[in-house]
Design a protein around this motif. Structure first.
Motif, mmCIF file in Angstrom:
data_model
loop_
_atom_site.group_PDB
_atom_site.id
_atom_site.type_symbol
_atom_site.label_atom_id
_atom_site.label_comp_id
_atom_site.label_asym_id
_atom_site.label_seq_id
_atom_site.Cartn_x
_atom_site.Cartn_y
_atom_site.Cartn_z
ATOM 1 N N PHE A 32 0.845 -1.186 0.000
ATOM 2 C CA PHE A 32 0.000 0.000 0.000
ATOM 3 C C PHE A 32 0.884 1.242 0.000
ATOM 4 O O PHE A 32 1.912 1.291 0.683
ATOM 5 C CB PHE A 32 -0.927 0.005 1.221
ATOM 6 N N GLU A 33 0.488 2.240 -0.773
ATOM 7 C CA GLU A 33 1.283 3.460 -0.877
ATOM 8 C C GLU A 33 1.555 4.064 0.506
ATOM 9 O O GLU A 33 0.634 4.291 1.289
ATOM 10 C CB GLU A 33 0.570 4.496 -1.746
ATOM 11 N N GLY A 34 2.813 4.263 0.808
ATOM 12 C CA GLY A 34 3.212 4.857 2.081
ATOM 13 C C GLY A 34 3.664 3.853 3.113
ATOM 14 O O GLY A 34 4.284 4.226 4.107
ATOM 15 N N GLU A 60 -0.418 10.759 7.393
ATOM 16 C CA GLU A 60 -1.377 10.803 6.292
ATOM 17 C C GLU A 60 -1.413 9.479 5.533
ATOM 18 O O GLU A 60 -2.486 8.996 5.145
ATOM 19 C CB GLU A 60 -1.044 11.945 5.334
ATOM 20 N N ALA A 61 -0.253 8.869 5.330
ATOM 21 C CA ALA A 61 -0.193 7.575 4.626
ATOM 22 C C ALA A 61 -0.958 6.505 5.406
ATOM 23 O O ALA A 61 -1.708 5.712 4.824
ATOM 24 C CB ALA A 61 1.256 7.158 4.410
ATOM 25 N N ASN A 67 -8.526 4.340 5.691
ATOM 26 C CA ASN A 67 -9.759 4.707 4.994
ATOM 27 C C ASN A 67 -9.949 3.944 3.681
ATOM 28 O O ASN A 67 -10.902 4.201 2.953
ATOM 29 C CB ASN A 67 -9.775 6.213 4.720
ATOM 30 N N SER A 68 -9.055 3.011 3.395
ATOM 31 C CA SER A 68 -9.103 2.280 2.124
ATOM 32 C C SER A 68 -10.035 1.073 2.188
ATOM 33 O O SER A 68 -10.363 0.564 3.264
ATOM 34 C CB SER A 68 -7.696 1.798 1.743
ATOM 35 N N GLU A 69 -10.435 0.607 1.018
ATOM 36 C CA GLU A 69 -11.248 -0.603 0.927
ATOM 37 C C GLU A 69 -10.458 -1.820 1.422
ATOM 38 O O GLU A 69 -11.033 -2.738 2.010
ATOM 39 C CB GLU A 69 -11.731 -0.818 -0.507
#
Length: 98
Positions: A32-34, A60-61, A67-69
């Motif tokens: 996942f990004e971050g 923030e990452a 908050n992702s699916e």
């Protein structure tokens, strides 16, 4: 660097289900990004307790992941397996010794 530590306690008969879910999703979480690092630990004395240890670029990452699916899917399958309320800590890494 932002570090997230999560402590989770599971019903003994649900541990294999948790481990299968983690195995299925660990590469997606790590990718996942971050996300820069991800490990899973198991308690020595209390083998029903597990800890995730992850490094994130910044707060923030981590929030984007939460908050992702992907997170919603993983957490929905995980939270029904608990035998105690999970605990989480957000900390800043100050030093690392190799």
């Amino acid at each position: 660097m932002f570090v997230r530590i999560v402590k989770m306690g599971f019903q003994p008969e649900k541990i294999d289900e948790f481990l299968a879910n983690f195995e299925e999703n660990k590469d997606k979480i790590r990718g996942f990004e971050g996300c820069q690092f991800l490990e899973l630990y198991r308690g020595k004395d209390n083998t029903n307790q597990f800890f995730t240890y992850s490094f994130w670029e910044d707060e923030e990452a981590l929030e984007n992941y939460r908050n992702s699916e992907l997170f919603k899917s993983v957490w929905a399958k995980t939270k029904v397996l608990f035998n105690e309320k999970p605990e989480a800590w957000s900390v800043d890494k100050l030093a690392s010794l190799d």
